[in-house]
Design an enzyme around this catalytic site. Structure first.
Site, short mmCIF file in Angstrom:
data_model
loop_
_atom_site.label_atom_id
_atom_site.label_comp_id
_atom_site.label_asym_id
_atom_site.label_seq_id
_atom_site.Cartn_x
_atom_site.Cartn_y
_atom_site.Cartn_z
N THR A 92 0.83 -1.20 0.00
CA THR A 92 0.00 0.00 0.00
C THR A 92 0.87 1.25 0.00
O THR A 92 1.62 1.51 0.94
CB THR A 92 -0.92 0.03 1.24
OG1 THR A 92 -1.69 -1.17 1.28
CG2 THR A 92 -1.84 1.22 1.18
N HIS A 145 5.05 5.14 1.54
CA HIS A 145 4.68 3.73 1.69
C HIS A 145 4.01 3.59 3.05
O HIS A 145 4.58 3.95 4.08
CB HIS A 145 5.92 2.84 1.60
CG HIS A 145 5.59 1.43 1.23
ND1 HIS A 145 4.88 0.60 2.07
CD2 HIS A 145 5.86 0.69 0.11
CE1 HIS A 145 4.74 -0.59 1.49
NE2 HIS A 145 5.32 -0.56 0.30
N HIS A 146 2.79 3.04 3.03
CA HIS A 146 1.98 2.99 4.25
C HIS A 146 2.58 2.06 5.31
O HIS A 146 2.24 2.15 6.50
CB HIS A 146 0.56 2.53 3.91
CG HIS A 146 -0.50 3.03 4.84
ND1 HIS A 146 -0.21 3.56 6.09
CD2 HIS A 146 -1.85 3.10 4.70
CE1 HIS A 146 -1.34 3.92 6.67
NE2 HIS A 146 -2.35 3.65 5.86
N SER A 147 3.50 1.19 4.92
CA SER A 147 4.12 0.29 5.90
C SER A 147 4.96 1.04 6.92
O SER A 147 5.15 0.56 8.04
CB SER A 147 4.98 -0.76 5.19
OG SER A 147 6.07 -0.15 4.53
#
EC number: 2.3.1.28
Length: 215
Positions: free
Chosen positions: A25, A188-190
């Site tokens: 994501t 980056h959603h991580s």
């Protein structure tokens, strides 16, 4: 430059990282930044806007560990002590661009001079990446000075482990006696949530407003 390993099993973000990394994501957010005072000060001092914006971006990035968190060439998760900008420079003759990196420096004048030296040496090279080797601890910054935009999205489809921010700047424009410039941030959603995107934009606006403190 030192890369500090994050032990995933002991990381307080482990659940979020694994969820969004497995989903791959990414997201982008664009904000209009008020550069009215900034542009006036830059012009008075005789500096160029682009490297001055790059300096301000790197001040925010290097202040916050979350924006320096990524995966290195050995596939290890961690964060860099410092990141350097890898920025695009347009060639009017070829209508192509070159990517040049410059060492970050907390002192604006030192960074600006290093930028100008790199630009002089590499801007006319007909290569995509003329200054080699490119260190791992760089983030992409580009400017599209021909158009202002309200949103911008850039996707890396073949590198699922690229977690660092990607910043794109647009054309500045005037509205209600103010000057604005669109800034797009790809994350980056991580490693970065909406809170962190807001943190970047708010701190970037703040350092732009405080141009008197560092120029």
């Amino acid at each position: 430059m030192t890369f500090n390993i994050i032990e995933l099993e002991n990381w307080d973000r482990k659940e979020y990282f694994e969820h969004y990394f497995n989903q791959q994501t990414t997201y982008s957010i664009t904000k209009e930044i008020d550069i009215t005072l900034f542009k006036d000060m830059i012009k008075k001092k005789g500096y160029e806007i682009y490297p001055s914006l790059i300096y301000a971006i790197m001040e925010v990035v290097n202040k916050n560990k979350v924006f320096r968190t990524g995966i290195n060439s050995e596939n290890k998760l961690g964060y860099w002590d410092k990141l350097n900008p890898l920025y695009t420079v347009f060639n009017k003759q070829t209508e192509k661009f070159t990517n040049i990196w410059t060492e970050s420096d907390k002192n604006f004048i030192s960074f600006y001079n290093n930028y100008k030296n790199d630009l002089l040496e590499y801007k006319d090279k007909e290569e995509m990446f003329p200054k080699k080797p490119i260190p791992e601890n760089t983030i992409p910054i580009s400017m599209i000075p021909w158009i202002d935009f309200s949103s911008f999205n850039l996707n890396i489809g073949n590198n699922s482990s690229f977690l660092l921010p990607i910043i794109t700047i647009g054309k500045f424009y005037s509205e209600n006696n103010k000057i604005y410039i669109p800034v797009a941030l790809q994350l980056h959603h991580s490693v970065c949530d909406g809170y962190h995107a807001s943190l970047f934009m708010n701190e970037f606006q703040d350092i732009i407003h405080r141009v008197d403190d560092w120029i």
